[in-house]
Design an enzyme around this catalytic site. Structure first.
Site, PDB file in Angstrom:
ATOM      1  N   GLY A 144     -16.331   5.949   8.586  1.00 44.57           N
ATOM      2  CA  GLY A 144     -17.508   5.191   8.326  1.00 44.57           C
ATOM      3  C   GLY A 144     -17.860   5.200   6.956  1.00 44.57           C
ATOM      4  N   LEU A 145     -17.012   5.321   5.902  1.00 49.65           N
ATOM      5  CA  LEU A 145     -17.117   5.353   4.369  1.00 49.65           C
ATOM      6  C   LEU A 145     -16.962   4.154   3.593  1.00 49.65           C
ATOM      7  CD1 LEU A 145     -16.141   9.195   4.116  1.00 49.65           C
ATOM      8  CD2 LEU A 145     -18.604   8.255   4.486  1.00 49.65           C
ATOM      9  N   SER A 146     -16.482   3.081   4.249  1.00 46.26           N
ATOM     10  CA  SER A 146     -16.348   1.824   3.500  1.00 46.26           C
ATOM     11  C   SER A 146     -15.060   1.657   2.954  1.00 46.26           C
ATOM     12  CB  SER A 146     -17.401   1.402   2.933  1.00 46.26           C
ATOM     13  OG  SER A 146     -18.596   1.169   3.554  1.00 46.26           O
ATOM     14  N   SER A 147     -13.872   2.288   3.869  1.00 46.87           N
ATOM     15  CA  SER A 147     -12.611   2.005   3.057  1.00 46.87           C
ATOM     16  C   SER A 147     -12.327   0.506   3.034  1.00 46.87           C
ATOM     17  CB  SER A 147     -11.571   3.090   3.855  1.00 46.87           C
ATOM     18  OG  SER A 147     -11.461   2.567   5.221  1.00 46.87           O
ATOM     19  N   SER A 148     -12.610  -0.198   3.729  1.00 47.60           N
ATOM     20  CA  SER A 148     -12.319  -1.766   3.803  1.00 47.60           C
ATOM     21  C   SER A 148     -12.872  -2.339   2.675  1.00 47.60           C
ATOM     22  CB  SER A 148     -12.488  -2.333   4.922  1.00 47.60           C
ATOM     23  OG  SER A 148     -13.941  -2.203   5.433  1.00 47.60           O
ATOM     24  N   SER A 177       0.734  -1.236  -0.024  1.00 40.25           N
ATOM     25  CA  SER A 177       0.128  -0.050   0.057  1.00 40.25           C
ATOM     26  C   SER A 177       0.872   1.321  -0.052  1.00 40.25           C
ATOM     27  CB  SER A 177      -0.749   0.171   1.187  1.00 40.25           C
ATOM     28  OG  SER A 177      -1.565   1.099   1.311  1.00 40.25           O
ATOM     29  N   ASP A 216     -22.242  -2.790   1.963  1.00 44.91           N
ATOM     30  CA  ASP A 216     -20.918  -2.022   1.753  1.00 44.91           C
ATOM     31  C   ASP A 216     -20.680  -2.379   0.447  1.00 44.91           C
ATOM     32  OD1 ASP A 216     -21.332  -0.613   4.052  1.00 44.91           O
ATOM     33  OD2 ASP A 216     -19.798  -1.379   5.252  1.00 44.91           O
TER      34      ASP A 216
END
Length: 381
Positions: free
Chosen positions: A122-126, A65, A170
């Site tokens: 809380g924006l679903s990076s995963s 990354s 998500d």
């Protein structure tokens, strides 16, 4: 995207087979409902996880990354084990594991990732990391998988490999959303429809307010609420809370043994109804009418589900009192982000009020940006 390919080339010494992107998401309405086979309405953000990827045939998985200090993580595909504590690399590694568990021959890969999806907000990076990995591997290994199946693979990676018991929203949002629309998703049968969400045509903006805080109380709270919802379903004699009609909510609440479970059931059943109400408002062209439903949803998340926090409540109260049409926390809560529906002409006033409110109580200035309904996962290079 050429920068990601160039970084891959510098890192691994050869050209990637391609570059893919998958977005984060913000959820307009329908929170903690998807694992109850309920209704949700997310939209994809312009912020994306981007992956340059090439296949390997020697069983080696190398992951790097650009956003995290550290060397390339090197793993063996035949030695991947759930809950092995691989840190951030567990998300893409979990996708490889899930694909192999499903019988797909993934023989290794070199992966270089970068992301503009805010982490911890809380924006679903995963989910973006999982979906971009799943899409890239599907393409380079020519796997016969639909986008819906990719979302399910990504969810399994997070549930079973990483160990987070999330629902399907998500990953489906990241894989399936379309530009200019919100996604009406039924988590029971995975049916979906795209509802136009053209805010500029109505003189409106949807703001994301990242509080920049994440409270430790959120650790394990998702699983506890999921367990409480499952207990409520058992006590009511239904498979999931989706089977409880909103019209019968008042009568069924009295059958529940625990006040906490009663509150959880009230939230889930009423939030399903709020999704349907918002869908009807949007279909009728009454976008402004969505605002009060958002604020109503926040009260339910705050009071019944108890997943809000002081910072999120401050965003909602300040936004509404300074002229916003409505606001609510979005995502898992205990920090993270809220959304604010606001007239175009009032954006400056509301944003200034939010910044001032945070400064007045000694909090870090929140990050405020537009939620622009964007395209789902795709190949970009």
């Amino acid at each position: 995207m050429s920068d990601v390919a160039a970084a891959f080339r510098e890192l691994y010494g050869y050209e990637p087979e391609g570059v893919w992107a998958a977005p984060g998401r913000v959820n307009l309405i329908g929170e903690y409902t998807d694992f109850n086979e309920g209704l949700v309405m997310p939209l994809a953000l312009p912020h994306t996880a981007v992956a340059a990827v090439s296949r390997r045939t020697d069983g080696v998985l190398r992951i790097h990354s650009a956003d995290i200090e550290g060397p390339v993580v090197e793993l063996r595909t035949d030695e991947l084990e759930p809950l092995s504590g691989a840190g951030w690399a567990a998300y893409p590694a979990g996708v490889v594991w899930a694909l192999r568990q499903a019988g797909h021959e993934v023989t290794g890969a070199d992966i270089h990732l970068t992301s503009t999806v805010p982490t911890g907000a809380g924006l679903s990076s995963s989910a973006a990391l999982e979906v971009v990995t799943a899409l890239a591997l599907r393409d380079i290994f020519q796997l016969p998988l639909s986008v819906e199946e990719l979302a399910s693979i990504a969810q399994r990676a997070e549930n079973d490999f990483v160990g987070v018991p999330c629902g399907i929203m998500d990953q489906t949002a990241s894989a399936c959303c379309t530009e200019g629309h919100v996604l009406h998703l039924d988590a029971r049968d995975l049916s979906r429809r795209q509802i136009p969400f053209d805010l500029p045509a109505h003189g409106l903006r949807l703001l994301v307010v990242d509080t920049r805080v994440k409270h430790a109380l959120g650790d394990g709270a998702y699983a506890e609420r999921r367990a409480g919802c499952e207990q409520g379903a058992r006590e009511l004699g239904v498979r999931t809370l989706r089977e409880v009609p909103f019209a019968r909510l008042r009568s069924v609440l009295g059958r529940l043994s625990s006040p906490t479970v009663r509150d959880y059931v009230r939230h889930v059943v009423s939030d399903n109804e709020r999704v349907e109400r918002v869908a009807a408002l949007l279909s009728a062209g009454d976008v402004r009418g969505v605002g009060p439903v958002l604020t109503e949803g926040h009260a339910s998340l705050r009071d019944d589900l108890r997943v809000s926090c002081a910072e999120l409540d401050l965003v909602v109260s300040t936004a509404v009192s300074s002229g916003a049409l409505g606001a609510r926390m979005t995502g898992g809560g205990f920090g993270g982000s809220a959304i604010v529906l606001v007239e175009e002409a009032a954006v400056g006033l509301v944003t200034k009020a939010l910044v001032t409110a945070f400064e007045d109580v000694g909090l870090t200035r929140p990050r405020v940006f537009d939620a622009v309904p964007s395209e789902g996962a795709r190949r970009v290079g």
